[in-house]
Design a protein around this motif. Structure first.
Motif, mmCIF file in Angstrom:
data_model
loop_
_atom_site.group_PDB
_atom_site.id
_atom_site.type_symbol
_atom_site.label_atom_id
_atom_site.label_comp_id
_atom_site.label_asym_id
_atom_site.label_seq_id
_atom_site.Cartn_x
_atom_site.Cartn_y
_atom_site.Cartn_z
ATOM 1 N N PHE B 297 9.827 22.029 -45.114
ATOM 2 C CA PHE B 297 8.887 22.085 -43.994
ATOM 3 C C PHE B 297 9.150 20.968 -43.008
ATOM 4 O O PHE B 297 8.894 21.114 -41.818
ATOM 5 C CB PHE B 297 7.428 22.078 -44.475
ATOM 6 N N PHE B 298 9.711 19.857 -43.504
ATOM 7 C CA PHE B 298 10.058 18.761 -42.610
ATOM 8 C C PHE B 298 11.284 19.132 -41.761
ATOM 9 O O PHE B 298 11.250 19.049 -40.527
ATOM 10 C CB PHE B 298 10.304 17.497 -43.423
ATOM 11 N N THR B 301 10.321 21.783 -39.242
ATOM 12 C CA THR B 301 9.500 21.288 -38.136
ATOM 13 C C THR B 301 10.331 20.467 -37.165
ATOM 14 O O THR B 301 10.200 20.602 -35.945
ATOM 15 C CB THR B 301 8.336 20.441 -38.685
ATOM 16 N N VAL B 416 7.829 30.946 -48.024
ATOM 17 C CA VAL B 416 6.559 30.922 -47.301
ATOM 18 C C VAL B 416 6.667 29.948 -46.144
ATOM 19 O O VAL B 416 6.342 30.261 -44.999
ATOM 20 C CB VAL B 416 5.409 30.479 -48.223
ATOM 21 N N VAL B 417 7.175 28.745 -46.489
ATOM 22 C CA VAL B 417 7.162 27.683 -45.499
ATOM 23 C C VAL B 417 8.001 28.043 -44.282
ATOM 24 O O VAL B 417 7.531 27.983 -43.145
ATOM 25 C CB VAL B 417 7.677 26.385 -46.147
ATOM 26 N N VAL B 420 6.506 30.810 -42.243
ATOM 27 C CA VAL B 420 5.316 30.400 -41.490
ATOM 28 C C VAL B 420 5.719 29.525 -40.308
ATOM 29 O O VAL B 420 5.265 29.719 -39.182
ATOM 30 C CB VAL B 420 4.310 29.665 -42.412
ATOM 31 N N VAL B 421 6.619 28.554 -40.561
ATOM 32 C CA VAL B 421 7.018 27.643 -39.482
ATOM 33 C C VAL B 421 7.702 28.407 -38.350
ATOM 34 O O VAL B 421 7.402 28.207 -37.174
ATOM 35 C CB VAL B 421 7.939 26.535 -40.031
ATOM 36 N N MET B 427 8.058 38.562 -46.261
ATOM 37 C CA MET B 427 7.162 38.580 -47.412
ATOM 38 C C MET B 427 6.337 37.296 -47.523
ATOM 39 O O MET B 427 5.156 37.335 -47.843
ATOM 40 C CB MET B 427 7.976 38.725 -48.692
ATOM 41 N N GLY B 428 6.986 36.157 -47.274
ATOM 42 C CA GLY B 428 6.300 34.878 -47.407
ATOM 43 C C GLY B 428 5.132 34.779 -46.445
ATOM 44 O O GLY B 428 4.011 34.424 -46.830
ATOM 45 N N ILE B 431 2.304 37.231 -47.544
ATOM 46 C CA ILE B 431 1.389 36.798 -48.619
ATOM 47 C C ILE B 431 0.489 35.677 -48.120
ATOM 48 O O ILE B 431 -0.692 35.615 -48.443
ATOM 49 C CB ILE B 431 2.143 36.396 -49.909
ATOM 50 N N PHE B 432 1.044 34.816 -47.269
ATOM 51 C CA PHE B 432 0.247 33.714 -46.733
ATOM 52 C C PHE B 432 -0.935 34.248 -45.920
ATOM 53 O O PHE B 432 -2.078 33.811 -46.084
ATOM 54 C CB PHE B 432 1.134 32.819 -45.879
ATOM 55 N N ASN B 436 -5.130 34.302 -46.911
ATOM 56 C CA ASN B 436 -6.205 33.829 -46.047
ATOM 57 C C ASN B 436 -7.222 34.912 -45.720
ATOM 58 O O ASN B 436 -8.380 34.625 -45.474
ATOM 59 C CB ASN B 436 -5.627 33.239 -44.765
#
Lengths: 417, 475
Positions: B297-298, B301, B416-417, B420-421, B427-428, B431-432, B436
């Motif tokens: 994620f770092f 980003t 997922v990460v 999302v980013v 799929m990630g 599910i995320f 929610n």
């Protein structure tokens, strides 16, 4: 004459001891030979000290406060156990370490120092006794602090100081180098770039980034260490039972492990985390532990399967020891080496998982976790909010991985020269 | 070997069953109700909302007990107790108790009928009235699944059911109804019950089958066998279709990354291994170590902040899988567009797996290079490249080849990460989002498919050990 005889006997004893180091000493000797691992270990010690002494570096309560009306006081000291100020048990734990840990560590260090030259037989019981007393005092202190929560009214001292000074009253106040709170922001200070007052700038709520970052150390270390302690304990017990008894019990446990390892762990962790409405840092530790216990279980199981028919186990059986004693006192100590390595890497992984969770907004939102700071950086695009927590995570994880590699090599007899 | 393979294949069936059981329990015991926002929350809205939520629950089998059903053993006194508590007819229940009793009455449905009919003659007129009210709900028949088999016949059947349901719905009375009206309704119910009694009384066999099969879990499995993962509570579309459509985004991202990672990491690992102990090796090791310790994620980003959105460099798009446009694009242009969007996510994904794989490749070659047969190969006078490539690399790659099986689940699950980013609809991210939204069917489908693929991946990985290394035998 007699005294010189005693001296010779003592010297012989010492020599004998030197020839026969314990297993722990051999491993430690190997570990100290690896410079990178040693340096990383000292780095981790520094991080731990940083986590413990955080309030000395950053707190908006003054160490010393004096006004004509109030007289002398130390709001900083009384804030350490104040539930209105440090809402989280993690902070209260570290503050207890800060006060009582420091107090008890002085006599312990003295005992360690003064017993340095004694032979092992005399040295070890004394050191162990000192450690036991120290841990006992600390536990009692922490239980006391938790049982009798202090609650003081919220007071923002820097603001009062400004108000009083505007009125022309004399105020004496000595603050920490970073006189900020990790929780409450200053709305006039939103999104400030790095400056002398705010070395890493402020975030979108006007909170000092460096302050949040160093308080985040406490969160990461706690999650890492406690989650791992939790699942290593559980996994070790399960693995030991499976390996020792074998047969149907082993079959059943193996199937359970198979089921757990097939489920993608991050998906499961995120799903479970989302169900808990006020998630605290303790929930997160338990969730991480609930998914990760299989790896120590498998390692311990393999070791037990290998060892359960060795001579020393047969001997223990022949002596008539109870099974519990054979499992936990005879075999287990010999089966822990791979677990130790896995645990060190596990702490790094747990820290990564926790920051991933809070990065995705599924962590404990009340604590200044590194992942959460980074997520703020992602949504706001403020560079310090991205780089600072990222570097903190990277540093911690690297140090742990390097120590883990050191431990692994130190435990590997093939690499001994 | 064949025997072992068969045994392992057979074992996947119970394992998968228990995976589904575990996931099902986790998802169903979790607090918070799906679709609660539709009107199932606390003190309900109007009667209409309540009814629509009841149908919603029925549709998703949320009115059934989770794992085992003991509702056929309900006693008449228990039912009366529920009526009294649920409709505040005495005993001063708290609001929470009342809501719980009402929910139970709603959920017990058909199992209440045979106790409610005698309660129509209860001494308390209040109980009589709520018994009739509850009967109108409890006798509602469930609609059959229209998503499978003969759709037309199912629709026809559902129309019939709907007709019957609305008929019985009228058999109740209001507070100001006359005694005669009341008696008429009660008689209607009694006649109806005499006709349908067999449906609502249970033989031993029926009880046994209800105990195991009239449950959420059994209903879920009976759909699962037909690859029906239910419909999403969020968009009311079949979940499995959505999962399959998401798969292509995740796969195109992860597949490219893994191929890239293998293509780069093997040469790096070998290069580093044959120069073991030199400064080059140390340098490579340090770089790989840094990549290994950087969280995705770092990296993601930083890349996103650095290379998109104009500041400081606007080289790449900020996310998404492709440009959202209705303009027709040639295949080539579309492919280029997608690749352009995927550069950063692939780079992020690759950096992690690259570091891990290279470290394994290096370790693998180092392990092998000390072996006797390498010395023999050199002694035979073979050239160094032949020794390295033919003898050392081939054997040294065994550990990282077997890693591939372990990577399969991660491949499908995507990340997922990263999704999302970079806002990739795989799929990630699915599910995320579903987590929610509390879209349990969707979460369950993603978890189950990825667990199933993981199961297969682990099996392949175990078998490939024996395949690539003849020294290993499972017999």
């Amino acid at each position: 004459m007699t005294s010189s005889n005693a001296d010779t006997a003592r010297a012989a004893e010492l020599a004998a001891e030197r020839e026969d180091p314990t297993y722990g000493e051999i491993v430690w000797g190997q570990f100290t030979k690896r410079k990178m691992a040693m340096a990383s270990m000292w780095g981790l010690v520094a991080l731990l000290l940083l986590a413990v002494y955080t309030p000395i570096l950053a707190s908006n309560k003054p160490f010393i406060w004096h006004t004509v009306a109030d007289g002398w006081s130390s709001p900083w000291l009384s804030s350490l156990f104040d539930r209105n100020f440090y809402e989280n048990s993690v902070d209260i734990f570290f503050n207890t370490l800060l006060v009582f840990g420091t107090l008890v560590s002085i006599p312990v260090l003295w005992v360690f120092h003064s017993t340095k030259r004694l032979p092992r037989r005399d040295r070890q019981p004394r050191r162990r006794r000192a450690l036991q007393i120290a841990v006992g005092v600390f536990v009692v202190a922490f239980a006391g602090v938790e049982a009798f929560p202090q609650q003081a009214p919220k007071t923002v001292y820097p603001k009062i100081e400004q108000a009083l000074e505007a009125k022309g009253e004399a105020v004496t106040a000595v603050y920490a180098p970073l006189p900020y709170s990790f929780r409450d922001g200053e709305l006039t200070e939103v999104r400030k770039p790095a400056s002398v007052a705010h070395p890493l700038g402020t975030d979108n709520a006007g909170r000092d980034v460096l302050t949040r970052l160093i308080y985040g150390t406490r969160i990461s270390l706690t999650v890492g260490v406690f989650a791992v302690a939790l699942y290593v304990t559980f996994g070790t017990i399960v693995g030991a039972i499976a390996g020792f008894y074998g047969g149907r019990i082993d079959m059943a446990i193996q199937r359970v492990i198979e089921v757990v390892i097939c489920i993608p762990s991050l998906f499961l962790i995120l799903t479970v985390a989302s169900f808990i409405e006020e998630r605290s840092i303790f929930h997160i530790m338990v969730i991480i532990a609930a998914v990760a216990w299989t790896s120590p279980a498998r390692l311990v199981r393999a070791e037990f399967l290998r060892m359960r028919n060795l001579d020393f186990v047969s001997a223990a059986r022949a002596v008539g020891y109870r099974e519990r004693r054979i499992i936990f006192q005879e075999i287990l100590p010999n089966a822990l080496a791979p677990v130790l390595v896995a645990a060190t890497f596990g702490v790094a992984r747990a820290i990564l998982v926790e920051s991933t969770m809070s990065f995705l907004g599924l962590g404990d939102i009340t604590v200044p976790s590194w992942g959460q700071i980074l997520n703020t950086g992602r949504t706001t695009g403020i560079w310090t909010l991205i780089l600072a927590p990222g570097f903190a995570i990277f540093l911690t994880v690297s140090l742990l991985n390097l120590v883990g590699e050191g431990v692994r090599d130190a435990l590997d007899p093939k690499l001994r020269k | 070997m064949l025997q072992y393979t068969l045994k392992r294949l057979l074992l996947t069936i119970p394992t998968f069953f228990f995976i589904s059981l575990l996931l099902f329990l986790v998802l169903n015991i979790a607090p918070g109700r799906p679709g609660a926002a539709d009107g199932g929350d606390g003190e309900r809205g109007g009667q209409e909302k309540k009814e629509s939520y009841r149908i919603f629950k029925e549709q998703f089998n949320l009115d059934k007990p989770i794992l085992l059903n003991t509702r056929f053993a309900l006693e008449q006194s228990e039912v009366r107790e529920l009526l009294v508590t649920g409709y505040n007819l005495g005993g001063e229940p708290t609001a929470a108790e009342r809501i719980e009793a009402q929910d139970n009455l709603e959920d017990y449905g058909n199992y209440l009928v045979r106790h409610l009919v005698p309660l129509l003659d209860d001494s308390d007129p209040g109980v009589q009235q709520v018994a009739a009210d509850t009967l109108t709900v409890a006798t509602q028949m469930r609609f059959v699944n229209e998503r499978r088999g003969d759709v037309k016949a199912a629709r026809e059947q559902n129309r019939e059911i709907s007709k019957k349901n609305s008929a019985v719905k009228q058999w109740r009375w209001d507070d100001d109804a006359s005694e005669a009206d009341k008696a008429e309704v009660i008689d209607k119910w009694k006649a109806w019950f005499a006709e349908n009694e067999a449906t609502y009384t249970y033989t031993g066999q029926e009880k046994a089958s209800a105990f195991f099969f009239d449950t959420r879990f059994a209903k879920y499995w009976s759909n699962l066998i037909h690859l029906d993962f239910g419909i999403s509570t969020a968009d009311r579309r079949p979940v499995f279709e959505t999962v399959l459509s998401k798969l292509k985004y995740s796969l195109s991202l992860t597949f490219t990354s893994v191929i890239l990672a293998y293509a780069i990491s093997v040469p790096i690992g070998v290069f580093s291994a044959i120069r073991q102990g030199t400064k080059v090796d140390a340098g490579v090791t340090i770089v790989l170590f840094i990549m290994y310790s950087l969280p995705t994620f770092f990296t993601g980003t930083v890349l996103l902040r650095l290379l998109t959105e104009g500041e400081p460099f606007a080289w790449f798009p900020t996310g998404d899988f492709q440009t959202m446009t209705s303009d027709p694009m040639t295949t080539w242009a579309r492919l280029k567009d997608i690749l352009w969007h995927l550069v950063l996510p692939i780079a992020t994904y690759t950096s992690v797996s690259l570091a891990t794989l290279s470290r394994y490749a290096r370790a693998g070659v180092i392990e092998v290079i000390r072996a006797d047969y390498i010395r023999t190969a050199r002694a035979k006078g073979l050239s160094e490249p032949v020794v390295i490539i033919k003898h050392a690399v081939r054997n040294g790659m065994i550990p990282i080849l077997t890693l591939l099986g372990g990577l399969l689940p991660a491949l499908v699950a995507g990340s997922v990460v990263i999704e999302v980013v970079f806002n990739i609809p795989g799929m990630g991210q699915y599910i995320f989002q579903s987590i929610n939204l509390r879209d349990y069917n969707a979460v369950m489908a993603v978890l189950l498919t990825s667990s199933f693929l993981a199961l297969i991946g682990i099996l392949i990985s175990d078998l490939s050990y024996a395949f690539v290394d003849p020294r290993i035998s499972f017999d």
